[in-house]
Design an enzyme around this catalytic site. Sequence first.
Site, PDB file in Angstrom:
ATOM      1  N   HIS A 160      -7.920  49.202 -12.060  1.00 10.30           N
ATOM      2  CA  HIS A 160      -8.890  48.330 -11.372  1.00 10.30           C
ATOM      3  C   HIS A 160      -8.164  47.149 -10.779  1.00 10.30           C
ATOM      4  CE1 HIS A 160     -12.684  45.973 -11.334  1.00 10.30           C
ATOM      5  NE2 HIS A 160     -13.194  47.270 -11.277  1.00 10.30           N
ATOM      6  N   ASP A 189     -15.804  54.449 -13.952  1.00 10.95           N
ATOM      7  CA  ASP A 189     -16.071  55.925 -13.265  1.00 10.95           C
ATOM      8  C   ASP A 189     -15.373  57.159 -13.936  1.00 10.95           C
ATOM      9  OD1 ASP A 189     -17.581  55.038 -11.059  1.00 10.95           O
ATOM     10  OD2 ASP A 189     -15.488  54.309  -9.992  1.00 10.95           O
TER      11      ASP A 189
HETATM   12  N1  CMC Z   1      -3.419  56.264 -10.101  1.00 16.08           N
HETATM   13  C1  CMC Z   1      -1.773  55.966 -10.095  1.00 16.08           C
HETATM   14  N2  CMC Z   1      -1.236  54.920  -9.859  1.00 16.08           N
HETATM   15  C2  CMC Z   1      -2.035  53.996  -9.601  1.00 16.08           C
HETATM   16  C3  CMC Z   1      -3.515  54.116  -9.652  1.00 16.08           C
HETATM   17  C4  CMC Z   1      -4.022  55.379 -10.030  1.00 16.08           C
HETATM   18  N3  CMC Z   1      -5.261  55.571 -10.343  1.00 16.08           N
HETATM   19  N4  CMC Z   1      -4.128  52.839  -9.537  1.00 16.08           N
HETATM   20  C5  CMC Z   1      -3.340  51.981  -9.226  1.00 16.08           C
HETATM   21  N5  CMC Z   1      -1.959  52.512  -9.055  1.00 16.08           N
HETATM   22  C6  CMC Z   1      -0.831  52.058  -9.026  1.00 16.08           C
HETATM   23  C7  CMC Z   1      -0.475  51.879  -7.435  1.00 16.08           C
HETATM   24  O1  CMC Z   1       0.280  52.900  -6.918  1.00 16.08           O
HETATM   25  C8  CMC Z   1       0.323  50.552  -7.666  1.00 16.08           C
HETATM   26  O2  CMC Z   1       1.902  51.037  -7.988  1.00 16.08           O
HETATM   27  P1  CMC Z   1       3.118  50.207  -7.247  1.00 16.08           P
HETATM   28  O3  CMC Z   1       2.939  48.807  -8.014  1.00 16.08           O
HETATM   29  O4  CMC Z   1       4.338  51.027  -7.722  1.00 16.08           O
HETATM   30  O5  CMC Z   1       2.919  50.284  -5.828  1.00 16.08           O
HETATM   31  C9  CMC Z   1      -0.117  49.641  -8.982  1.00 16.08           C
HETATM   32  O6  CMC Z   1      -0.740  50.835  -9.625  1.00 16.08           O
HETATM   33  C10 CMC Z   1      -1.180  48.787  -8.374  1.00 16.08           C
HETATM   34  O7  CMC Z   1      -2.150  49.173  -7.765  1.00 16.08           O
HETATM   35  P2  CMC Z   1      -2.829  48.747  -6.411  1.00 16.08           P
HETATM   36  O8  CMC Z   1      -3.314  49.901  -5.564  1.00 16.08           O
HETATM   37  O9  CMC Z   1      -1.930  47.629  -5.816  1.00 16.08           O
HETATM   38  O10 CMC Z   1      -4.239  47.906  -7.082  1.00 16.08           O
HETATM   39  P3  CMC Z   1      -5.493  47.818  -6.535  1.00 16.08           P
HETATM   40  O11 CMC Z   1      -5.859  46.566  -7.206  1.00 16.08           O
HETATM   41  O12 CMC Z   1      -5.368  47.509  -4.873  1.00 16.08           O
HETATM   42  O13 CMC Z   1      -6.158  49.185  -6.770  1.00 16.08           O
HETATM   43  C11 CMC Z   1      -7.988  50.616  -7.502  1.00 16.08           C
HETATM   44  C12 CMC Z   1      -7.430  49.231  -7.625  1.00 16.08           C
HETATM   45  C13 CMC Z   1      -9.273  50.703  -8.135  1.00 16.08           C
HETATM   46  C14 CMC Z   1      -8.324  50.633  -5.765  1.00 16.08           C
HETATM   47  C15 CMC Z   1      -6.774  51.612  -7.756  1.00 16.08           C
HETATM   48  O14 CMC Z   1      -6.561  51.387  -9.187  1.00 16.08           O
HETATM   49  C16 CMC Z   1      -7.186  53.004  -7.692  1.00 16.08           C
HETATM   50  O15 CMC Z   1      -7.089  53.539  -6.471  1.00 16.08           O
HETATM   51  N6  CMC Z   1      -7.834  53.701  -8.665  1.00 16.08           N
HETATM   52  C17 CMC Z   1      -8.222  55.052  -8.451  1.00 16.08           C
HETATM   53  C18 CMC Z   1      -9.585  55.235  -7.620  1.00 16.08           C
HETATM   54  C19 CMC Z   1     -10.892  54.508  -8.601  1.00 16.08           C
HETATM   55  O16 CMC Z   1     -10.677  54.879  -9.964  1.00 16.08           O
HETATM   56  N7  CMC Z   1     -11.675  53.497  -8.094  1.00 16.08           N
HETATM   57  C20 CMC Z   1     -12.805  53.116  -8.964  1.00 16.08           C
HETATM   58  C21 CMC Z   1     -12.548  51.613  -9.381  1.00 16.08           C
HETATM   59  S1  CMC Z   1     -13.827  50.977 -10.525  1.00 16.08           S
HETATM   60  C22 CMC Z   1     -15.435  51.073  -9.943  1.00 16.08           C
HETATM   61  C23 CMC Z   1     -15.603  50.394  -8.557  1.00 16.08           C
HETATM   62  O17 CMC Z   1     -15.181  49.379  -8.365  1.00 16.08           O
HETATM   63  O18 CMC Z   1     -16.287  50.912  -7.807  1.00 16.08           O
END
Ligand code: CMC
Length: 418
Positions: free
Chosen positions: A297, A354
């Site tokens: 998140h 989720d």
């Molecule tokens: N699985 C594997 N790696 C992950 C995941 C995941 N679900 N989420 C983040 N990471 C890794 C990412 O690859 C990055 O690694 P590195 O630092 O080595 O590059 C690190 O963790 C930080 O991730 P980020 O993408 O910079 O984080 P963000 O804040 O931009 O993304 C997120 C947040 C929710 C988009 C992401 O965690 C994700 O894609 N999760 C899966 C989709 C999901 O469950 N979404 C629902 C969010 S909660 C409800 C809502 O708001 O709708």
Amino acid sequence: MSTAALSFHGQSLELPVITGTENEVGIDIARLRGTSGAITLDPGYGNTGSCKSAITYIDGEAGILRYRGYAIEELAAGASFVEVVHLLVYGVLPGAEELQQFQDSLTIHTLLHEDMKKFYEGFPPSAKPMSVLSAMVASLSTYYESNDDINIIRLLAKLKTIAAFSYKKSIGQPFVYPRNDLDFVSDFLHMMFAVPSEEYLVNSVVRDTLDMLLILHADHEQNCSTSTVRMVGSSGADLFSTISTGISALSGPLHGGANTAVINMLEVIKKDGANYAKYIAKAKDRNDPFRLMGFGHRVYKNFDPRARLIKQAADRVLDQLGLTDPLLDIAKNLERVALEDEYFIERKLYPNLDFYSGIVYRAIGLPTSMFTVLFALGRLPGWIAHFREMRNSRDRLHRPRQLYTGPEHRPFVAIEHR
Ligand code: CMC
């Protein structure tokens, strides 16, 4: 007032520091460009506060979520969704009489204009319910003139009718009209599941569980869809057009679409012999686009308090309904393995809202195609609260800046000389 100093091109700039109710600190850069010519760059807005807001407080490090000061755990345990809608939209919990009036007003506006039913005929049977929802909400603006207060009630009342009709359309069943004798959630369940040939009785476990889930989804401050709503609404666009863009933003798999993606992912893992290690390895592999859906998140770097409540609800509701779901076991094992893995520990990746919500929806008989629509139904009061707050505080037109990285000025050459 305290200030922050920024040293730039030999010039020292004093920037005001604003403190929130819970001592969160923001450096006010509103005059930065005017005084220094520079802008800040923050792709994805991870460090940018776009507004001041009195609606929802999140402490992502401590796993705290409050609506208008009330802890999510207490609201989920003691309030109804309709009370929470009132709280978010109008800022106060209603008294008994006020609640009754509010409920009544949400009841008498549930019908759709009969002509709007024809729109459904134009959508293909395979139409995604979120696309239908967004299109139908946008088209409400062609029926109701811009008068935000009554339109807020109309939208709160009609969204569940639109949602249930889109489901009936997708399975080829006749629409079931709203019923004024049913409470908010029971009415929705009735419109979803009643068929002309038999009586549909609402199961109270199902109703109470869905009511709580809607509360947990009701607001989450400046997330992608809510920021979209504030952005679009800042142009002066009407409520319906604005909320339809929030629905579109929510539909993506990184946002509300994640609840569907989680179930699809769990099904794949199940078919693959519950090989958790393989999917954990895929999620960690930078060259593999696979992510552990329902994990991570932008704000929570600790347990998402909503995920905790939903996980408890999953256990409770399966038990109360006498069901088992192999996907719940897979989800729990996946969570356990991930939380022990250095990759997830280091990045503070925990289950989010989720991760378990789809399992609860399945248990109470809601189809996967509707999961994100249910998220939208829950999130609607949050979007509306932000829309109202933004309009009442006369926010400026939202218009970020950019750093241009394209070609420098070059002469145009007519086509015959190219
Ligand atoms: N699985 C594997 N790696 C992950 C995941 C995941 N679900 N989420 C983040 N990471 C890794 C990412 O690859 C990055 O690694 P590195 O630092 O080595 O590059 C690190 O963790 C930080 O991730 P980020 O993408 O910079 O984080 P963000 O804040 O931009 O993304 C997120 C947040 C929710 C988009 C992401 O965690 C994700 O894609 N999760 C899966 C989709 C999901 O469950 N979404 C629902 C969010 S909660 C409800 C809502 O708001 O709708």
